[in-house]
Motif scaffolding. Sequence first.
Motif, PDB file in Angstrom:
ATOM      1  N   TYR A  39       5.142   1.986   6.433  1.00  0.00           N
ATOM      2  CA  TYR A  39       4.976   0.575   6.080  1.00  0.00           C
ATOM      3  C   TYR A  39       4.059   0.421   4.864  1.00  0.00           C
ATOM      4  O   TYR A  39       4.344  -0.353   3.951  1.00  0.00           O
ATOM      5  CB  TYR A  39       4.398  -0.155   7.290  1.00  0.00           C
ATOM      6  CG  TYR A  39       4.397  -1.669   7.198  1.00  0.00           C
ATOM      7  CD1 TYR A  39       5.458  -2.412   7.698  1.00  0.00           C
ATOM      8  CD2 TYR A  39       3.317  -2.351   6.643  1.00  0.00           C
ATOM      9  CE1 TYR A  39       5.459  -3.799   7.646  1.00  0.00           C
ATOM     10  CE2 TYR A  39       3.303  -3.732   6.573  1.00  0.00           C
ATOM     11  CZ  TYR A  39       4.373  -4.456   7.089  1.00  0.00           C
ATOM     12  OH  TYR A  39       4.362  -5.834   7.020  1.00  0.00           O
ATOM     13  N   GLU A  40       2.946   1.181   4.878  1.00  0.00           N
ATOM     14  CA  GLU A  40       1.980   1.087   3.787  1.00  0.00           C
ATOM     15  C   GLU A  40       2.482   1.785   2.522  1.00  0.00           C
ATOM     16  O   GLU A  40       2.354   1.247   1.415  1.00  0.00           O
ATOM     17  CB  GLU A  40       0.639   1.682   4.233  1.00  0.00           C
ATOM     18  CG  GLU A  40      -0.040   0.872   5.331  1.00  0.00           C
ATOM     19  CD  GLU A  40      -1.217   1.602   5.945  1.00  0.00           C
ATOM     20  OE1 GLU A  40      -1.574   2.696   5.443  1.00  0.00           O
ATOM     21  OE2 GLU A  40      -1.776   1.096   6.937  1.00  0.00           O
TER      22      GLU A  40
ATOM     23  N   TYR B 221       6.070  -2.319   2.627  1.00  0.00           N
ATOM     24  CA  TYR B 221       7.007  -3.164   3.374  1.00  0.00           C
ATOM     25  C   TYR B 221       6.458  -4.563   3.621  1.00  0.00           C
ATOM     26  O   TYR B 221       7.225  -5.487   3.904  1.00  0.00           O
ATOM     27  CB  TYR B 221       7.366  -2.503   4.707  1.00  0.00           C
ATOM     28  CG  TYR B 221       8.445  -1.445   4.606  1.00  0.00           C
ATOM     29  CD1 TYR B 221       9.343  -1.428   3.548  1.00  0.00           C
ATOM     30  CD2 TYR B 221       8.576  -0.464   5.587  1.00  0.00           C
ATOM     31  CE1 TYR B 221      10.334  -0.461   3.462  1.00  0.00           C
ATOM     32  CE2 TYR B 221       9.562   0.505   5.514  1.00  0.00           C
ATOM     33  CZ  TYR B 221      10.438   0.506   4.451  1.00  0.00           C
ATOM     34  OH  TYR B 221      11.423   1.457   4.375  1.00  0.00           O
ATOM     35  N   PHE B 222       5.140  -4.721   3.551  1.00  0.00           N
ATOM     36  CA  PHE B 222       4.569  -6.045   3.773  1.00  0.00           C
ATOM     37  C   PHE B 222       5.123  -7.063   2.778  1.00  0.00           C
ATOM     38  O   PHE B 222       5.179  -8.264   3.069  1.00  0.00           O
ATOM     39  CB  PHE B 222       3.039  -5.997   3.690  1.00  0.00           C
ATOM     40  CG  PHE B 222       2.507  -5.684   2.324  1.00  0.00           C
ATOM     41  CD1 PHE B 222       2.223  -6.692   1.412  1.00  0.00           C
ATOM     42  CD2 PHE B 222       2.275  -4.372   1.945  1.00  0.00           C
ATOM     43  CE1 PHE B 222       1.726  -6.404   0.153  1.00  0.00           C
ATOM     44  CE2 PHE B 222       1.786  -4.067   0.687  1.00  0.00           C
ATOM     45  CZ  PHE B 222       1.515  -5.088  -0.218  1.00  0.00           C
TER      46      PHE B 222
ATOM     47  N   TRP C 154       4.848   4.743  11.729  1.00  0.00           N
ATOM     48  CA  TRP C 154       5.338   3.478  11.165  1.00  0.00           C
ATOM     49  C   TRP C 154       4.307   2.885  10.208  1.00  0.00           C
ATOM     50  O   TRP C 154       4.670   2.388   9.136  1.00  0.00           O
ATOM     51  CB  TRP C 154       5.666   2.500  12.279  1.00  0.00           C
ATOM     52  CG  TRP C 154       5.995   1.111  11.778  1.00  0.00           C
ATOM     53  CD1 TRP C 154       5.315  -0.038  12.032  1.00  0.00           C
ATOM     54  CD2 TRP C 154       7.083   0.735  10.919  1.00  0.00           C
ATOM     55  NE1 TRP C 154       5.897  -1.109  11.400  1.00  0.00           N
ATOM     56  CE2 TRP C 154       6.985  -0.663  10.704  1.00  0.00           C
ATOM     57  CE3 TRP C 154       8.109   1.443  10.302  1.00  0.00           C
ATOM     58  CZ2 TRP C 154       7.885  -1.357   9.892  1.00  0.00           C
ATOM     59  CZ3 TRP C 154       9.010   0.764   9.498  1.00  0.00           C
ATOM     60  CH2 TRP C 154       8.888  -0.627   9.304  1.00  0.00           C
ATOM     61  N   ARG C 155       3.031   2.962  10.559  1.00  0.00           N
ATOM     62  CA  ARG C 155       1.991   2.436   9.677  1.00  0.00           C
ATOM     63  C   ARG C 155       2.031   3.135   8.321  1.00  0.00           C
ATOM     64  O   ARG C 155       1.891   2.500   7.280  1.00  0.00           O
ATOM     65  CB  ARG C 155       0.607   2.594  10.313  1.00  0.00           C
ATOM     66  CG  ARG C 155       0.387   1.770  11.569  1.00  0.00           C
ATOM     67  CD  ARG C 155      -1.094   1.555  11.852  1.00  0.00           C
ATOM     68  NE  ARG C 155      -1.890   2.747  11.801  1.00  0.00           N
ATOM     69  CZ  ARG C 155      -2.180   3.506  12.855  1.00  0.00           C
ATOM     70  NH1 ARG C 155      -1.706   3.185  14.047  1.00  0.00           N
ATOM     71  NH2 ARG C 155      -2.940   4.572  12.738  1.00  0.00           N
TER      72      ARG C 155
ATOM     73  N   TYR D 196      -0.204  -0.058  15.920  1.00  0.00           N
ATOM     74  CA  TYR D 196       1.198   0.299  15.763  1.00  0.00           C
ATOM     75  C   TYR D 196       1.296   1.817  15.643  1.00  0.00           C
ATOM     76  O   TYR D 196       0.318   2.480  15.257  1.00  0.00           O
ATOM     77  CB  TYR D 196       1.780  -0.356  14.516  1.00  0.00           C
ATOM     78  CG  TYR D 196       2.181  -1.808  14.691  1.00  0.00           C
ATOM     79  CD1 TYR D 196       2.317  -2.382  15.956  1.00  0.00           C
ATOM     80  CD2 TYR D 196       2.429  -2.602  13.581  1.00  0.00           C
ATOM     81  CE1 TYR D 196       2.683  -3.707  16.108  1.00  0.00           C
ATOM     82  CE2 TYR D 196       2.804  -3.941  13.728  1.00  0.00           C
ATOM     83  CZ  TYR D 196       2.925  -4.483  14.988  1.00  0.00           C
ATOM     84  OH  TYR D 196       3.297  -5.780  15.134  1.00  0.00           O
TER      85      TYR D 196
ATOM     86  N   ASP E  40       8.473  -7.989   4.571  1.00  0.00           N
ATOM     87  CA  ASP E  40       8.460  -8.173   6.023  1.00  0.00           C
ATOM     88  C   ASP E  40       8.516  -9.656   6.386  1.00  0.00           C
ATOM     89  O   ASP E  40       7.580 -10.405   6.071  1.00  0.00           O
ATOM     90  CB  ASP E  40       7.194  -7.534   6.600  1.00  0.00           C
ATOM     91  CG  ASP E  40       7.132  -7.581   8.111  1.00  0.00           C
ATOM     92  OD1 ASP E  40       8.032  -8.167   8.733  1.00  0.00           O
ATOM     93  OD2 ASP E  40       6.163  -7.025   8.661  1.00  0.00           O
TER      94      ASP E  40
ATOM     95  N   VAL F  84      13.483  -4.488   7.130  1.00  0.00           N
ATOM     96  CA  VAL F  84      12.206  -4.002   7.663  1.00  0.00           C
ATOM     97  C   VAL F  84      12.209  -4.050   9.193  1.00  0.00           C
ATOM     98  O   VAL F  84      11.775  -3.097   9.856  1.00  0.00           O
ATOM     99  CB  VAL F  84      11.030  -4.831   7.108  1.00  0.00           C
ATOM    100  CG1 VAL F  84       9.712  -4.383   7.751  1.00  0.00           C
ATOM    101  CG2 VAL F  84      10.947  -4.690   5.593  1.00  0.00           C
ATOM    102  N   SER F  85      12.710  -5.123   9.757  1.00  0.00           N
ATOM    103  CA  SER F  85      12.736  -5.257  11.216  1.00  0.00           C
ATOM    104  C   SER F  85      13.591  -4.174  11.859  1.00  0.00           C
ATOM    105  O   SER F  85      13.228  -3.627  12.915  1.00  0.00           O
ATOM    106  CB  SER F  85      13.262  -6.639  11.607  1.00  0.00           C
ATOM    107  OG  SER F  85      12.447  -7.658  11.073  1.00  0.00           O
TER     108      SER F  85
ATOM    109  N   LYS G 110      14.246  -1.189  10.607  1.00  0.00           N
ATOM    110  CA  LYS G 110      13.547   0.092  10.442  1.00  0.00           C
ATOM    111  C   LYS G 110      12.436   0.233  11.481  1.00  0.00           C
ATOM    112  O   LYS G 110      12.186   1.320  12.006  1.00  0.00           O
ATOM    113  CB  LYS G 110      12.970   0.207   9.034  1.00  0.00           C
ATOM    114  CG  LYS G 110      14.027   0.330   7.937  1.00  0.00           C
ATOM    115  CD  LYS G 110      13.359   0.431   6.567  1.00  0.00           C
ATOM    116  CE  LYS G 110      14.386   0.688   5.454  1.00  0.00           C
ATOM    117  NZ  LYS G 110      15.248  -0.478   5.208  1.00  0.00           N
ATOM    118  N   ALA G 111      11.764  -0.883  11.794  1.00  0.00           N
ATOM    119  CA  ALA G 111      10.664  -0.846  12.754  1.00  0.00           C
ATOM    120  C   ALA G 111      11.144  -0.465  14.151  1.00  0.00           C
ATOM    121  O   ALA G 111      10.396   0.127  14.943  1.00  0.00           O
ATOM    122  CB  ALA G 111       9.968  -2.200  12.796  1.00  0.00           C
TER     123      ALA G 111
END
Length: 208
Positions: free
Chosen positions: A50-51, A55-56, A46-47, A42, A59, A85-86, A88-89
Amino acid sequence: MIASNIPGIDDDYARVRELAPSGFVLALNLRWVGPEFLHSEYPKAWREIYESKNYFMFDPVFYWTLTKTGRTRWSEVGFPDPHGVSQKAKKYGLNFGAVFCQKVDGRRSFLATSRSDRELTEIEMDELQTLFEKWMKVVSERPVLTEGELDVLKALKSGQAQAEVGTALNIATATVKKRLRSIRKKFGAATTAEAVSIAVEKRYFQVD
């Protein structure tokens, strides 16, 4: 590591990149401390977000991998996304995607793939599933060791005696022996030396 034991994995990755040009994530043997193997392509930005923002935990796609098996498009996941989250991705080109998940010996593995331009076709989904099932066949044929068993193997590989291993890991020597019996049984190994050799060959841990 697991992926290095998969024949043609580099060619497989190349094909996944063609089908999922916005990136993909492969996670094998999820444990409470994280996956045994993780490969993410990815976008780096974004990674990092996300980390850093965990966000996990929110998600819906990741939640799907924890509760379902099989395959689905992101648009069909069906779980709520109260933290967006979706959405933002999508700022990073992760507009459309699909996820594939299997469970082997109580541990889950998944492949998540993404495109920016359109949904994956059924034919593309079938091809990705075939690749994922090929990888999972290697995982299913590779005995799963507990964290404690891996710790014992790592210590033995460095040349420590069983009593020294117990002291180093703060466990009884009897516990070391119990874990070794379990490891030998899983590997079909007659001796501890053979078990360590198999673990090195199958890359259960990094060889110094």
